[in-house]
Write a protein that holds these residues in place. Structure first.
Motif, PDB file in Angstrom:
ATOM      1  N   ILE A   1       0.857  -1.179   0.000  1.00  0.00           N
ATOM      2  CA  ILE A   1       0.000   0.000   0.000  1.00  0.00           C
ATOM      3  C   ILE A   1       0.891   1.227   0.000  1.00  0.00           C
ATOM      4  CG2 ILE A   1      -0.174   0.146   2.517  1.00  0.00           C
ATOM      5  CD1 ILE A   1      -3.094   1.043   2.118  1.00  0.00           C
ATOM      6  N   ILE A   2       0.432   2.314  -0.621  1.00  0.00           N
ATOM      7  CA  ILE A   2       1.308   3.467  -0.793  1.00  0.00           C
ATOM      8  C   ILE A   2       0.743   4.747  -0.188  1.00  0.00           C
ATOM      9  CG2 ILE A   2       2.401   2.575  -2.871  1.00  0.00           C
ATOM     10  CD1 ILE A   2       0.485   4.243  -4.513  1.00  0.00           C
ATOM     11  N   LYS A   3      -0.451   4.687   0.384  1.00  0.00           N
ATOM     12  CA  LYS A   3      -1.034   5.893   0.960  1.00  0.00           C
ATOM     13  C   LYS A   3      -0.339   6.267   2.259  1.00  0.00           C
ATOM     14  CE  LYS A   3      -4.330   6.884  -1.986  1.00  0.00           C
ATOM     15  NZ  LYS A   3      -4.373   8.150  -2.723  1.00  0.00           N
ATOM     16  N   ASN A   4      -0.557   7.524   2.704  1.00  0.00           N
ATOM     17  CA  ASN A   4      -0.010   7.977   3.968  1.00  0.00           C
ATOM     18  C   ASN A   4      -0.522   7.129   5.117  1.00  0.00           C
ATOM     19  OD1 ASN A   4       1.348   9.999   2.648  1.00  0.00           O
ATOM     20  ND2 ASN A   4      -0.182  11.552   3.065  1.00  0.00           N
ATOM     21  N   TYR A   5       0.265   7.097   6.193  1.00  0.00           N
ATOM     22  CA  TYR A   5      -0.047   6.221   7.315  1.00  0.00           C
ATOM     23  C   TYR A   5      -0.912   6.940   8.350  1.00  0.00           C
ATOM     24  CZ  TYR A   5       0.634   3.029  11.230  1.00  0.00           C
ATOM     25  OH  TYR A   5       0.436   2.156  12.288  1.00  0.00           O
TER      26      TYR A   5
ATOM     27  N   ARG B   1      -5.334  -2.188  16.172  1.00  0.00           N
ATOM     28  CA  ARG B   1      -5.325  -0.971  15.362  1.00  0.00           C
ATOM     29  C   ARG B   1      -5.806  -1.284  13.955  1.00  0.00           C
ATOM     30  NH1 ARG B   1      -2.953   3.703  16.870  1.00  0.00           N
ATOM     31  NH2 ARG B   1      -1.999   3.694  18.931  1.00  0.00           N
ATOM     32  N   SER B   2      -6.291  -0.245  13.290  1.00  0.00           N
ATOM     33  CA  SER B   2      -6.677  -0.341  11.888  1.00  0.00           C
ATOM     34  C   SER B   2      -5.971   0.746  11.093  1.00  0.00           C
ATOM     35  CB  SER B   2      -8.194  -0.159  11.722  1.00  0.00           C
ATOM     36  OG  SER B   2      -8.908  -1.250  12.260  1.00  0.00           O
ATOM     37  N   ARG B   3      -5.701   0.454   9.838  1.00  0.00           N
ATOM     38  CA  ARG B   3      -5.211   1.491   8.931  1.00  0.00           C
ATOM     39  C   ARG B   3      -6.421   2.248   8.379  1.00  0.00           C
ATOM     40  NH1 ARG B   3      -1.184   3.270   5.068  1.00  0.00           N
ATOM     41  NH2 ARG B   3       0.459   1.868   5.806  1.00  0.00           N
ATOM     42  N   VAL B   4      -6.326   3.569   8.339  1.00  0.00           N
ATOM     43  CA  VAL B   4      -7.431   4.437   7.933  1.00  0.00           C
ATOM     44  C   VAL B   4      -7.035   5.206   6.681  1.00  0.00           C
ATOM     45  CG1 VAL B   4      -8.948   6.323   8.636  1.00  0.00           C
ATOM     46  CG2 VAL B   4      -8.136   4.673  10.346  1.00  0.00           C
ATOM     47  N   ALA B   5      -7.941   5.282   5.712  1.00  0.00           N
ATOM     48  CA  ALA B   5      -7.739   6.122   4.522  1.00  0.00           C
ATOM     49  C   ALA B   5      -8.337   7.491   4.827  1.00  0.00           C
ATOM     50  CB  ALA B   5      -8.403   5.496   3.307  1.00  0.00           C
ATOM     51  N   TRP B   6      -7.496   8.482   5.046  1.00  0.00           N
ATOM     52  CA  TRP B   6      -7.956   9.797   5.488  1.00  0.00           C
ATOM     53  C   TRP B   6      -8.476  10.599   4.300  1.00  0.00           C
ATOM     54  CZ3 TRP B   6      -9.028  11.204  10.226  1.00  0.00           C
ATOM     55  CH2 TRP B   6      -9.278  12.551  10.499  1.00  0.00           C
ATOM     56  N   ASN B   7      -9.812  10.782   4.271  1.00  0.00           N
ATOM     57  CA  ASN B   7     -10.467  11.550   3.200  1.00  0.00           C
ATOM     58  C   ASN B   7     -10.096  11.046   1.805  1.00  0.00           C
ATOM     59  OD1 ASN B   7     -11.852  13.299   4.948  1.00  0.00           O
ATOM     60  ND2 ASN B   7     -10.035  14.597   5.153  1.00  0.00           N
TER      61      ASN B   7
ATOM     62  N   ALA C   1     -17.477   8.890   5.561  1.00  0.00           N
ATOM     63  CA  ALA C   1     -16.362   8.798   6.500  1.00  0.00           C
ATOM     64  C   ALA C   1     -15.213   7.992   5.884  1.00  0.00           C
ATOM     65  CB  ALA C   1     -16.804   8.220   7.838  1.00  0.00           C
ATOM     66  N   ASN C   2     -14.181   7.783   6.671  1.00  0.00           N
ATOM     67  CA  ASN C   2     -12.935   7.221   6.155  1.00  0.00           C
ATOM     68  C   ASN C   2     -12.949   5.693   6.197  1.00  0.00           C
ATOM     69  OD1 ASN C   2     -11.786   9.848   5.900  1.00  0.00           O
ATOM     70  ND2 ASN C   2     -11.384   9.842   8.104  1.00  0.00           N
ATOM     71  N   PRO C   3     -12.674   5.020   5.085  1.00  0.00           N
ATOM     72  CA  PRO C   3     -12.569   3.562   5.112  1.00  0.00           C
ATOM     73  C   PRO C   3     -11.415   3.111   6.007  1.00  0.00           C
ATOM     74  CG  PRO C   3     -12.684   4.395   2.859  1.00  0.00           C
ATOM     75  CD  PRO C   3     -12.471   5.576   3.743  1.00  0.00           C
ATOM     76  N   MET C   4     -11.572   1.955   6.637  1.00  0.00           N
ATOM     77  CA  MET C   4     -10.470   1.429   7.435  1.00  0.00           C
ATOM     78  C   MET C   4     -10.550  -0.089   7.471  1.00  0.00           C
ATOM     79  SD  MET C   4     -11.473   2.301  11.382  1.00  0.00           S
ATOM     80  CE  MET C   4     -12.847   1.530  12.227  1.00  0.00           C
ATOM     81  N   ILE C   5      -9.384  -0.707   7.794  1.00  0.00           N
ATOM     82  CA  ILE C   5      -9.293  -2.158   7.808  1.00  0.00           C
ATOM     83  C   ILE C   5      -8.230  -2.575   8.811  1.00  0.00           C
ATOM     84  CG2 ILE C   5      -7.599  -2.254   5.928  1.00  0.00           C
ATOM     85  CD1 ILE C   5      -9.164  -4.755   4.942  1.00  0.00           C
ATOM     86  N   ALA C   6      -8.470  -3.694   9.502  1.00  0.00           N
ATOM     87  CA  ALA C   6      -7.556  -4.162  10.537  1.00  0.00           C
ATOM     88  C   ALA C   6      -6.624  -5.267  10.053  1.00  0.00           C
ATOM     89  CB  ALA C   6      -8.339  -4.658  11.753  1.00  0.00           C
ATOM     90  N   GLY C   7      -7.044  -6.039   9.066  1.00  0.00           N
ATOM     91  CA  GLY C   7      -6.195  -7.134   8.606  1.00  0.00           C
ATOM     92  C   GLY C   7      -6.652  -7.674   7.269  1.00  0.00           C
ATOM     93  N   ILE C   8      -5.692  -8.217   6.521  1.00  0.00           N
ATOM     94  CA  ILE C   8      -5.968  -8.821   5.217  1.00  0.00           C
ATOM     95  C   ILE C   8      -5.217 -10.139   5.132  1.00  0.00           C
ATOM     96  CG2 ILE C   8      -5.780  -8.577   2.705  1.00  0.00           C
ATOM     97  CD1 ILE C   8      -5.730  -5.567   3.064  1.00  0.00           C
ATOM     98  N   SER C   9      -5.899 -11.175   4.667  1.00  0.00           N
ATOM     99  CA  SER C   9      -5.270 -12.474   4.441  1.00  0.00           C
ATOM    100  C   SER C   9      -5.621 -12.941   3.034  1.00  0.00           C
ATOM    101  CB  SER C   9      -5.741 -13.504   5.472  1.00  0.00           C
ATOM    102  OG  SER C   9      -5.191 -14.777   5.202  1.00  0.00           O
ATOM    103  N   ILE C  10      -4.594 -13.304   2.248  1.00  0.00           N
ATOM    104  CA  ILE C  10      -4.768 -13.801   0.891  1.00  0.00           C
ATOM    105  C   ILE C  10      -4.361 -15.269   0.868  1.00  0.00           C
ATOM    106  CG2 ILE C  10      -4.207 -13.490  -1.541  1.00  0.00           C
ATOM    107  CD1 ILE C  10      -5.515 -11.040  -0.285  1.00  0.00           C
ATOM    108  N   THR C  11      -5.268 -16.144   0.459  1.00  0.00           N
ATOM    109  CA  THR C  11      -5.017 -17.588   0.462  1.00  0.00           C
ATOM    110  C   THR C  11      -5.107 -18.139  -0.959  1.00  0.00           C
ATOM    111  OG1 THR C  11      -5.909 -17.822   2.698  1.00  0.00           O
ATOM    112  CG2 THR C  11      -5.822 -19.817   1.343  1.00  0.00           C
ATOM    113  N   TYR C  12      -4.104 -18.944  -1.319  1.00  0.00           N
ATOM    114  CA  TYR C  12      -4.091 -19.589  -2.629  1.00  0.00           C
ATOM    115  C   TYR C  12      -5.187 -20.646  -2.682  1.00  0.00           C
ATOM    116  CZ  TYR C  12      -2.417 -22.690  -6.356  1.00  0.00           C
ATOM    117  OH  TYR C  12      -2.329 -23.488  -7.473  1.00  0.00           O
ATOM    118  N   ASN C  13      -5.997 -20.581  -3.738  1.00  0.00           N
ATOM    119  CA  ASN C  13      -7.172 -21.454  -3.828  1.00  0.00           C
ATOM    120  C   ASN C  13      -7.159 -22.302  -5.095  1.00  0.00           C
ATOM    121  OD1 ASN C  13      -9.137 -22.026  -1.997  1.00  0.00           O
ATOM    122  ND2 ASN C  13     -10.673 -20.624  -2.822  1.00  0.00           N
TER     123      ASN C  13
END
Length: 583
Positions: free
Chosen positions: A354-358, A379-385, A465-477
């Motif tokens: 990800i390349i957005k500001n922290y 904690r979650s990462r937040v996309a500010w505006n 409001a600002n999108p946010m997410i706490a975790g991402i998991s990618i699984t080979y299917n």
């Protein structure tokens, strides 16, 4: 005249690397000859580990100075540099030593300085060869990144962001030699602290001159040991610096050392920067031996133990149903889990995907019924505006995507609403965390996707409001036809040749938008990435259209730092690189 006994042109290096006459091959099925290949390379390029090579000995006179920096042993013409008798040529005079390694006496101790360290040696005007020796104790408390410094000799950069542990590891030594002219009666060697402290084990100065010097890699000349899972991507930054030539003469190259393996690419970004990109598919598990090297306008001609590096690569098997990426989004530390941990995504160590500001938000979660550890909900990462875009390099195939959330700010439905797109397809429309689980409660959302372009994207698109997410998991299917990385990675030079069109970018410098102009019509996806001087992707975007066009417009993240970037433009399976400046 250059001694022919040590002359090593690039074609001979390639001969050793390819080993056409030995019958040795290195691939996933036949990896035993690694040691033999190393011996061939070592005997060719690295004559003596702890001494100056024969070439330098032949071209230099008797030493004028031999300083056992930080040590008190001083046989023959060596001078001690101890607490009782510090060297008169160094400032500041405060003395601090560190243990070194067994072997040569001058490697047993080293001088350490937590501020810049300046050495000044009175010499007559003339030509000199300087040899610098470094060693970290096998028991050192230092870790990679904790001791980083530059070395300038006579005002010219000799080592840039040098990290002994990153270069040669604990309990081993390395040396570098430099040829230079002195006209002012003083030979100046400065150690400039970038992180922690600077360290030097020994300094030798002799009259003499080398005909040419090759660029020095920031990686070890012994071996880089790397591991990557099938279906994922590993990028190895390459940095080279040349003491006697301009940076724009440096050429980075490399590849496999036996039969072609097909999933490695070395890109030369120019001015001594490059990277090796490894993207193994799901049939590539095994062990491999690769190499990276650098040369200047004279080619690779000297017995240089610092201008090449071996990459010992292990590609691990990725069975169907195994996670290949896990991110503790906005988290300050990695979280252990099986089969892979949840990677840190912090201000100091942001996720490379990800390349957005922290920006983050803290939570107070006390129970957890999801498949993720409770710690990732701290904690979650937040996309500010703005929107949030994640991009995971993967081999083409089928994937399960697990997304993890918690809401701790709003206490009512409709406060935070956003769309979730996987591979540019809406997976969850008007998503509202609170409306599903309430406040401070973990939530897991699962979907699946097929990847055909070598990258799996996860986008959180702002509605309210600002999108946010706490975790991402990618699984080979599981695989699907043509399960390889696409588009095929191309080298910097080949990409520009194969695109067969002119790409220009304007305005340049850019501010909030940029237009790519093509010399002929293009159709379909145009991808754009900005790569900084540290080989990190700082911006990425795509322009999709089924209409033939000669221009593509991109909005630039206002948070992108000012500076010079390499813009990677991808059209179908072709790439071109354009240097741009961000105001």
């Amino acid at each position: 005249m250059k001694p022919t006994i040590t002359y090593l042109p690039k074609w001979l290096l390639c001969l050793f690397l390819i080993l056409t006459g030995s019958g040795i091959t290195v691939n996933a099925q036949n990896v035993a000859p690694k040691t033999d290949l190393k011996k061939v390379l070592a005997s060719s390029l690295d004559n003596i580990v702890d001494e100056r090579p024969q070439q330098v000995q032949m071209l230099s006179g008797a030493p004028l100075y031999q300083i056992n920096a930080g040590g008190w042993e001083a046989p023959d013409s060596w001078e001690e540099d101890s607490w009782a008798h510090p060297s008169p040529y160094v400032g500041p005079v405060s003395y601090r030593s560190a243990n070194g390694i067994d072997g040569q006496f001058y490697l047993k101790k080293s001088r350490v300085s937590y501020s810049n360290m300046e050495w000044d040696f009175p010499v007559a005007s003339g030509n000199y060869i300087v040899t610098l020796h470094f060693a970290e104790s096998p028991n050192t408390s230092q870790v990679i990144g904790s001791r980083v410094f530059d070395v300038n000799i006579e005002g010219r950069k000799a080592l840039d962001d040098f990290d002994i542990l990153n270069y040669v590891g604990k309990g081993a030594s390395c040396w570098f030699y430099y040829s230079l002219a002195v006209t002012d009666g003083n030979l100046d060697i400065d150690f400039l602290v970038e992180e922690g402290s600077a360290l030097i084990s020994a300094i030798e100065i002799s009259p003499g001159m080398l005909d040419t010097q090759d660029p020095i890699l920031s990686q070890s000349s012994r071996a880089l040991v790397k591991t990557v899972a099938e279906g994922t991507e590993l990028r190895i930054p390459i940095r080279a610096i040349d003491f006697d030539s301009p940076s724009d003469t440096i050429h980075i190259f490399g590849g496999d050392t036996g039969e072609p393996i097909g999933f490695e690419t070395v890109i030369d970004y120019g001015n001594g920067y490059g990277e090796m990109i490894l993207r193994p598919g799901y049939d590539d598990a095994g062990s491999y031996l690769l190499f990276i090297a650098s040369e200047d306008e004279d080619g690779l001609e000297t017995a240089c133990n610092a201008c090449w590096a071996l990459v010992e690569l292990t590609v691990t098997d990725t069975p169907e149903g195994q996670a290949i990426y896990r991110v503790n989004a906005g988290g300050w530390a990695p979280v252990d889990d099986i089969p892979i941990p949840w990677a840190e995504d912090s201000y100091l160590n942001p996720s490379p995907y990800i390349i957005k500001n922290y920006v983050t938000q803290a939570h107070s979660v006390t129970s957890n019924t999801t498949e993720a550890p409770i710690d990732i909900f701290d904690r979650s990462r937040v996309a500010w505006n703005s929107n949030m875009l994640w991009n995971f390099p993967v081999a083409n195939g089928n994937y399960k995507v697990d997304l993890f959330f918690t809401e701790s700010y709003f206490n009512f439905s409709g406060g935070r609403v956003f769309d979730i797109l996987i591979e540019n397809q809406v997976a969850f429309d008007d998503f509202d965390i609170f409306s599903e689980v309430g406040r401070n409660a973990p939530l897991q959302k699962t979907t699946s996707s097929q990847v055909n372009d070598g990258n799996l994207t996860v986008q959180l698109k702002r509605e309210l409001a600002n999108p946010m997410i706490a975790g991402i998991s990618i699984t080979y299917n599981g695989e699907h036809p043509s399960s390889t990385f696409a588009p095929e990675m191309l080298s910097f030079t080949d990409a520009n040749e194969q695109l067969m069109m002119t790409v220009s970018a304007y305005p340049n410098p850019i501010e909030t938008s940029m237009v790519l102009s093509f010399s002929k019509n293009v159709k379909g996806v145009v991808s754009l990435r900005f790569i900084d001087k540290n080989n990190q992707v700082r911006y990425q975007a795509v322009d999709k259209s089924d209409v033939s066009r000669t221009k593509a417009t991109f909005s630039i993240d206002p948070g992108l730092p000012a500076g010079i970037y390499l813009a990677e433009v991808s059209v179908g399976s072709y790439k071109q690189y354009v240097k741009i400046m961000k105001k």
